[in-house]
Design a protein around this motif. Structure first.
Motif, PDB file in Angstrom:
ATOM      1  N   TYR A 116      -7.654  -6.819  -8.118  1.00 45.94           N
ATOM      2  CA  TYR A 116      -7.358  -7.813  -8.004  1.00 45.94           C
ATOM      3  C   TYR A 116      -6.149  -7.958  -8.926  1.00 45.94           C
ATOM      4  O   TYR A 116      -4.950  -8.591  -9.021  1.00 45.94           O
ATOM      5  CB  TYR A 116      -7.090  -8.404  -7.202  1.00 45.94           C
ATOM      6  CG  TYR A 116      -5.700  -9.421  -6.022  1.00 45.94           C
ATOM      7  CD1 TYR A 116      -6.654  -9.111  -4.634  1.00 45.94           C
ATOM      8  CD2 TYR A 116      -4.805  -9.680  -6.076  1.00 45.94           C
ATOM      9  CE1 TYR A 116      -6.281  -8.900  -3.579  1.00 45.94           C
ATOM     10  CE2 TYR A 116      -3.715  -9.889  -4.985  1.00 45.94           C
ATOM     11  CZ  TYR A 116      -4.544  -9.297  -3.759  1.00 45.94           C
ATOM     12  OH  TYR A 116      -4.077 -10.013  -2.408  1.00 45.94           O
ATOM     13  N   ALA A 117      -7.036  -8.411 -10.267  1.00 43.51           N
ATOM     14  CA  ALA A 117      -6.604  -8.773 -11.429  1.00 43.51           C
ATOM     15  C   ALA A 117      -5.365  -7.762 -12.130  1.00 43.51           C
ATOM     16  O   ALA A 117      -4.489  -7.870 -12.812  1.00 43.51           O
ATOM     17  CB  ALA A 117      -8.016  -8.987 -12.631  1.00 43.51           C
ATOM     18  N   PHE A 118      -6.706  -6.353 -11.665  1.00 44.32           N
ATOM     19  CA  PHE A 118      -5.232  -5.513 -12.325  1.00 44.32           C
ATOM     20  C   PHE A 118      -3.888  -5.383 -11.411  1.00 44.32           C
ATOM     21  O   PHE A 118      -2.932  -5.073 -12.196  1.00 44.32           O
ATOM     22  CB  PHE A 118      -6.200  -3.496 -12.575  1.00 44.32           C
ATOM     23  CG  PHE A 118      -7.767  -4.167 -14.272  1.00 44.32           C
ATOM     24  CD1 PHE A 118      -6.832  -3.984 -14.410  1.00 44.32           C
ATOM     25  CD2 PHE A 118      -8.849  -4.115 -13.058  1.00 44.32           C
ATOM     26  CE1 PHE A 118      -7.832  -3.282 -15.622  1.00 44.32           C
ATOM     27  CE2 PHE A 118      -9.579  -4.447 -14.345  1.00 44.32           C
ATOM     28  CZ  PHE A 118      -8.725  -4.237 -15.718  1.00 44.32           C
ATOM     29  N   ALA A 119      -4.192  -5.518 -10.197  1.00 34.23           N
ATOM     30  CA  ALA A 119      -3.046  -4.916  -9.412  1.00 34.23           C
ATOM     31  C   ALA A 119      -2.128  -6.095  -9.493  1.00 34.23           C
ATOM     32  O   ALA A 119      -0.964  -6.081 -10.022  1.00 34.23           O
ATOM     33  CB  ALA A 119      -3.093  -5.337  -8.018  1.00 34.23           C
ATOM     34  N   CYS A 120      -2.668  -7.768 -10.707  1.00 35.95           N
ATOM     35  CA  CYS A 120      -1.354  -8.515 -10.599  1.00 35.95           C
ATOM     36  C   CYS A 120      -1.040  -8.224 -11.804  1.00 35.95           C
ATOM     37  O   CYS A 120       0.569  -8.805 -12.166  1.00 35.95           O
ATOM     38  CB  CYS A 120      -2.366  -9.877 -10.869  1.00 35.95           C
ATOM     39  SG  CYS A 120      -2.878 -10.955 -10.016  1.00 35.95           S
ATOM     40  N   MET A 121      -1.624  -7.112 -12.873  1.00 38.36           N
ATOM     41  CA  MET A 121      -0.627  -6.421 -13.853  1.00 38.36           C
ATOM     42  C   MET A 121       0.393  -5.934 -13.313  1.00 38.36           C
ATOM     43  O   MET A 121       1.142  -5.819 -14.429  1.00 38.36           O
ATOM     44  CB  MET A 121      -1.800  -6.212 -15.521  1.00 38.36           C
ATOM     45  CG  MET A 121      -2.916  -7.027 -15.482  1.00 38.36           C
ATOM     46  SD  MET A 121      -2.462  -8.169 -16.325  1.00 38.36           S
ATOM     47  CE  MET A 121      -3.833  -9.410 -16.923  1.00 38.36           C
ATOM     48  N   TRP A 164      -6.072 -14.387 -15.735  1.00 35.06           N
ATOM     49  CA  TRP A 164      -5.268 -12.997 -15.756  1.00 35.06           C
ATOM     50  C   TRP A 164      -3.886 -12.991 -15.194  1.00 35.06           C
ATOM     51  O   TRP A 164      -2.896 -13.387 -15.276  1.00 35.06           O
ATOM     52  CB  TRP A 164      -5.431 -11.719 -15.813  1.00 35.06           C
ATOM     53  CG  TRP A 164      -6.979 -11.562 -17.147  1.00 35.06           C
ATOM     54  CD1 TRP A 164      -7.051 -12.089 -18.124  1.00 35.06           C
ATOM     55  CD2 TRP A 164      -7.806 -10.311 -17.441  1.00 35.06           C
ATOM     56  NE1 TRP A 164      -7.887 -11.845 -18.796  1.00 35.06           N
ATOM     57  CE2 TRP A 164      -8.135 -10.566 -18.306  1.00 35.06           C
ATOM     58  CE3 TRP A 164      -7.462  -9.052 -16.830  1.00 35.06           C
ATOM     59  CZ2 TRP A 164      -9.211  -9.753 -19.093  1.00 35.06           C
ATOM     60  CZ3 TRP A 164      -8.520  -8.169 -17.189  1.00 35.06           C
ATOM     61  CH2 TRP A 164      -9.314  -8.006 -18.241  1.00 35.06           C
ATOM     62  N   GLY A 165      -4.549 -13.352 -13.585  1.00 33.73           N
ATOM     63  CA  GLY A 165      -3.829 -13.359 -12.682  1.00 33.73           C
ATOM     64  C   GLY A 165      -2.844 -15.083 -12.786  1.00 33.73           C
ATOM     65  O   GLY A 165      -2.014 -15.002 -12.672  1.00 33.73           O
ATOM     66  N   LEU A 166      -4.037 -16.066 -13.098  1.00 31.33           N
ATOM     67  CA  LEU A 166      -3.336 -17.395 -12.949  1.00 31.33           C
ATOM     68  C   LEU A 166      -2.470 -17.408 -14.525  1.00 31.33           C
ATOM     69  O   LEU A 166      -1.736 -18.480 -14.102  1.00 31.33           O
ATOM     70  CB  LEU A 166      -4.665 -17.950 -13.323  1.00 31.33           C
ATOM     71  CG  LEU A 166      -4.353 -19.970 -13.650  1.00 31.33           C
ATOM     72  CD1 LEU A 166      -3.705 -20.322 -12.172  1.00 31.33           C
ATOM     73  CD2 LEU A 166      -5.155 -20.565 -13.733  1.00 31.33           C
ATOM     74  N   ALA A 167      -2.230 -17.000 -15.288  1.00 30.43           N
ATOM     75  CA  ALA A 167      -0.659 -16.827 -16.247  1.00 30.43           C
ATOM     76  C   ALA A 167       0.136 -16.629 -15.877  1.00 30.43           C
ATOM     77  O   ALA A 167       0.950 -17.101 -16.801  1.00 30.43           O
ATOM     78  CB  ALA A 167      -1.982 -16.459 -16.841  1.00 30.43           C
ATOM     79  N   LEU A 168      -0.413 -15.547 -14.708  1.00 29.00           N
ATOM     80  CA  LEU A 168       1.288 -14.828 -15.156  1.00 29.00           C
ATOM     81  C   LEU A 168       1.495 -15.880 -13.600  1.00 29.00           C
ATOM     82  O   LEU A 168       3.123 -15.523 -12.720  1.00 29.00           O
ATOM     83  CB  LEU A 168       0.863 -13.320 -14.296  1.00 29.00           C
ATOM     84  CG  LEU A 168       0.352 -12.659 -15.024  1.00 29.00           C
ATOM     85  CD1 LEU A 168      -0.249 -11.424 -14.051  1.00 29.00           C
ATOM     86  CD2 LEU A 168       1.809 -11.796 -15.618  1.00 29.00           C
ATOM     87  N   LEU A 169       1.385 -17.151 -13.499  1.00 31.00           N
ATOM     88  CA  LEU A 169       2.558 -17.302 -12.041  1.00 31.00           C
ATOM     89  C   LEU A 169       3.091 -18.625 -12.627  1.00 31.00           C
ATOM     90  O   LEU A 169       3.349 -19.812 -11.973  1.00 31.00           O
ATOM     91  CB  LEU A 169       0.608 -17.934 -11.194  1.00 31.00           C
ATOM     92  CG  LEU A 169      -0.095 -17.086 -10.393  1.00 31.00           C
ATOM     93  CD1 LEU A 169      -1.376 -17.952  -9.245  1.00 31.00           C
ATOM     94  CD2 LEU A 169       0.631 -16.730  -9.661  1.00 31.00           C
TER      95      LEU A 169
END
Length: 242
Positions: A20-25, A110-115
């Protein structure tokens, strides 16, 4: 049995969060609303897995108290469960106030930073709170709901931590009403406890508390009193009757 189920759940979280983290990227160039909706898929998976694997069920009281407009959510904090449930199940986008260092946590951070939430640098003291107000106002104007835990940290069942005034001050300065939230997640998912125990978590959403015409301290006291009273309804055996 509870220990084994908890182990399986931990493996489940690890196995699902990495891809999921890589998908967020991959979907980071998408509009923020799309990124949020897609990223919230993992917290939903985590809440679903807790129910299926560990037997942690949930119910919500007071959905009707959520406004169709700006609001600051101030919630009781007993476990990590609500940090997964609240952003993924509220009808509007939630933005946490959290320390910026969490962005360094592999995969989850990583995912959090993109929100586009409200990360702060705690080393800046008063300037950090000014940032909360400035960015929090922007998020409210975007139609999002800032969510803060006034106790500041997870507090064991049966106890109430001292309420910090940051969330009340944000509401008072922006004029947004406060929605108090009580919950008893710690009965199933204790702080720093590996074993998750089956049971029913109740999330109780209180009526809006107006922030205009009162001080932040008065507003904070009203929130504290409502949450304290509601915890005595949810778990009178721990907090005493109302």
């Amino acid at each position: 049995m509870a220990w084994l189920r908890s182990l399986l759940y931990t493996v489940y979280l690890i196995v699902t969060v990495i891809p999921y983290a890589f998908a967020c990227m991959i979907w980071s160039p998408l509009p923020s609303a799309w990124r949020y909706r897609l990223t919230m898929g993992w917290p939903r998976l985590a809440v679903w897995g807790a129910r299926v694997i560990c037997g942690i069920r949930w119910q919500v009281k007071g959905w009707e108290n959520l406004p169709d407009g700006p609001a600051v959510l101030l919630a009781k904090h007993q476990s990590a469960w609500e940090t997964l449930f609240l952003p993924s199940h509220m009808p509007r986008q939630i933005c946490f106030v959290y320390k910026r260092e969490l962005h360094r946590v592999p995969f989850f951070g990583w995912g959090l930073a993109l929100l586009s939430m409200i990360p702060i640098d705690r080393s800046k003291g008063r300037d950090a709170f000014d940032q909360v107000v400035r960015v929090g106002k922007q998020r409210l104007e975007e139609g999002r709901w800032p969510l803060l835990f006034p106790e500041g940290t997870r507090v064991a069942p049966g106890k109430m931590g001292r309420f910090k005034s940051g969330g009340a001050m944000l509401a008072a300065r922006t004029g947004a009403p406060v929605i108090p939230i009580a919950l008893n997640s710690g009965e199933c998912w204790r702080r720093n406890a590996f074993v998750k125990r089956p049971g029913l978590i109740t999330v109780s959403i209180g009526p809006a508390i107006a922030s205009q015409g009162i001080t932040a301290d008065e507003l904070n006291a009203k929130v504290h009193d409502w949450i304290d009273g509601e915890m005595r309804i949810l778990n009178p055996e721990r907090y005493g009757p109302t």
